[in-house]
Design an enzyme around this catalytic site. Sequence first.
Site, PDB file in Angstrom:
ATOM      1  N   HIS A 138     124.148  29.109 -24.909  1.00 40.72           N
ATOM      2  CA  HIS A 138     125.493  29.357 -25.445  1.00 40.72           C
ATOM      3  C   HIS A 138     126.505  28.240 -25.172  1.00 40.72           C
ATOM      4  CE1 HIS A 138     124.004  33.121 -26.697  1.00 40.72           C
ATOM      5  NE2 HIS A 138     124.359  33.880 -25.691  1.00 40.72           N
ATOM      6  N   HIS A 211     129.854  36.742 -30.224  1.00 39.62           N
ATOM      7  CA  HIS A 211     129.035  37.522 -29.294  1.00 39.62           C
ATOM      8  C   HIS A 211     129.637  38.898 -28.986  1.00 39.62           C
ATOM      9  CE1 HIS A 211     126.086  38.193 -26.223  1.00 39.62           C
ATOM     10  NE2 HIS A 211     125.636  36.952 -26.253  1.00 39.62           N
ATOM     11  N   GLU A 349     124.078  38.772 -33.213  1.00 36.59           N
ATOM     12  CA  GLU A 349     124.610  37.403 -33.257  1.00 36.59           C
ATOM     13  C   GLU A 349     123.932  36.674 -34.413  1.00 36.59           C
ATOM     14  OE1 GLU A 349     123.831  35.911 -29.158  1.00 36.59           O
ATOM     15  OE2 GLU A 349     123.559  38.029 -28.764  1.00 36.59           O
TER      16      GLU A 349
HETATM   17  C1  GLA Z   1     122.463  36.409 -25.568  1.00 29.52           C
HETATM   18  C2  GLA Z   1     121.185  36.100 -24.938  1.00 29.52           C
HETATM   19  C3  GLA Z   1     120.915  37.058 -23.849  1.00 29.52           C
HETATM   20  C4  GLA Z   1     122.043  37.029 -22.841  1.00 29.52           C
HETATM   21  C5  GLA Z   1     123.324  37.304 -23.529  1.00 29.52           C
HETATM   22  C6  GLA Z   1     124.486  37.157 -22.570  1.00 29.52           C
HETATM   23  O1  GLA Z   1     122.400  37.517 -26.354  1.00 29.52           O
HETATM   24  O2  GLA Z   1     120.116  36.072 -25.856  1.00 29.52           O
HETATM   25  O3  GLA Z   1     119.705  36.735 -23.219  1.00 29.52           O
HETATM   26  O4  GLA Z   1     122.079  35.777 -22.250  1.00 29.52           O
HETATM   27  O5  GLA Z   1     123.500  36.436 -24.611  1.00 29.52           O
HETATM   28  O6  GLA Z   1     124.285  37.858 -21.399  1.00 29.52           O
END
Ligand code: GLA
Length: 386
Positions: A138, A211, A349
């Site tokens: 991210h 997110h 997402e």
């Molecule tokens: C995304 C990732 C997860 C986790 C979340 C945040 O969805 O794929 O593994 O890291 O973000 O906690």
Amino acid sequence: MKFLTQFLSLALLTGCVVMTSCSSNKETAEQKPGIEKTVYGQLPNGQTADLYKLHNAAGMTAQITNYGGIIVGLTAPDRNGKFEDVTLGMDSLAGYVKGTPYFGALVGRYGNRIAKGKFTLDGKTYTLAVNNMVNHLHGGLVGFDKVLWNATPVEGDEPALKLTYTSKDGEEGYPGNLSVEVTYTLQKDNALRIDYLATTDKPTVVNLTNHTYFNLTGGAKRDVLDHVLTLNSGNLVPVDNTLIPTGKLMPVAGTPFDFTQPTPIGKRINDSTDTQIKYGLGYDHAWVLDGTGDSLKLAATVFEPTSGRVMEVRTTEPAVQFYTGNFLDGTVTGREGFPYKKRYALCLETEHYPDSPNQPNFPSTVLRPGQTYKSSTVYQFSTRKE
Ligand code: GLA
């Protein structure tokens, strides 16, 4: 006398009571679409973050801060017309600054994982922060979710908030000055639309997403295992035990990943015989969306039976990461001090596949000077009887 009669008949016609506020007019005023700005708070570096409240004529609201472009609140009506918040969030800016697992946030430059925090582009290897086991996640340590964006409110029938941010060459290890513009629009039809644009002055990689954690019960009353999900996808991007794609695609038919028909999320989420479920601790995977082209296509439909709320997700992206809040463990206390426990929300997402910069067979996430990155996603709310 003639005057009084005319005045009274006018008042009756409009349903108003003389000398008191006119309730029907008041309602109309409250339902007028618009956008209000207030100060949200101060960041540790002294900068001020603002909060923008968008509301449409139907009564839906979206609260967005220019810190991380975070959706701080989003309401939608249940089948009786009761508006409640359908997201996880914090009570204050301080809560977000202290840290959340990306609640409501804009994610960039690269939503999802890049293996070992490294990729090679045009023969040059770039090293990014490793912030998730052995991988980059991210956007790194200070991703787009933790920066202050410039905000421009756009009034109208469909109020919008335009956010811009320039990510400097070398920020979090990524090459090129990247100019990003994200516009949130609260549509008349109870949909929140997100449009992403980006340009660069050097070849780079981009994969932007949002997110938001959704819980359609309203007010996150319980976990999301009874939410019924449909995904427009026949193929999964399977991963290794660090959640990096193996490079192959996996047909979902006959696996716990088959959501081609409406299925309660909890039905197969604990299938411990499935390796992918084990690696993800549940669902934390990218599904390849069926259909091609640059237009918005239906990616997912979520139905919550008790409230009747339905959320449809449409996107121009080739995949959607469906994550079931497997890492939530009650240690993050959200609105009104409420502890957000495991599987108390779901994320959808919309994005390119994880680790695309290292996977030549995946759709490319490379952006070059002169090109414009464009992506759109719409989260639309409605209700159903059953
Ligand atoms: C995304 C990732 C997860 C986790 C979340 C945040 O969805 O794929 O593994 O890291 O973000 O906690």
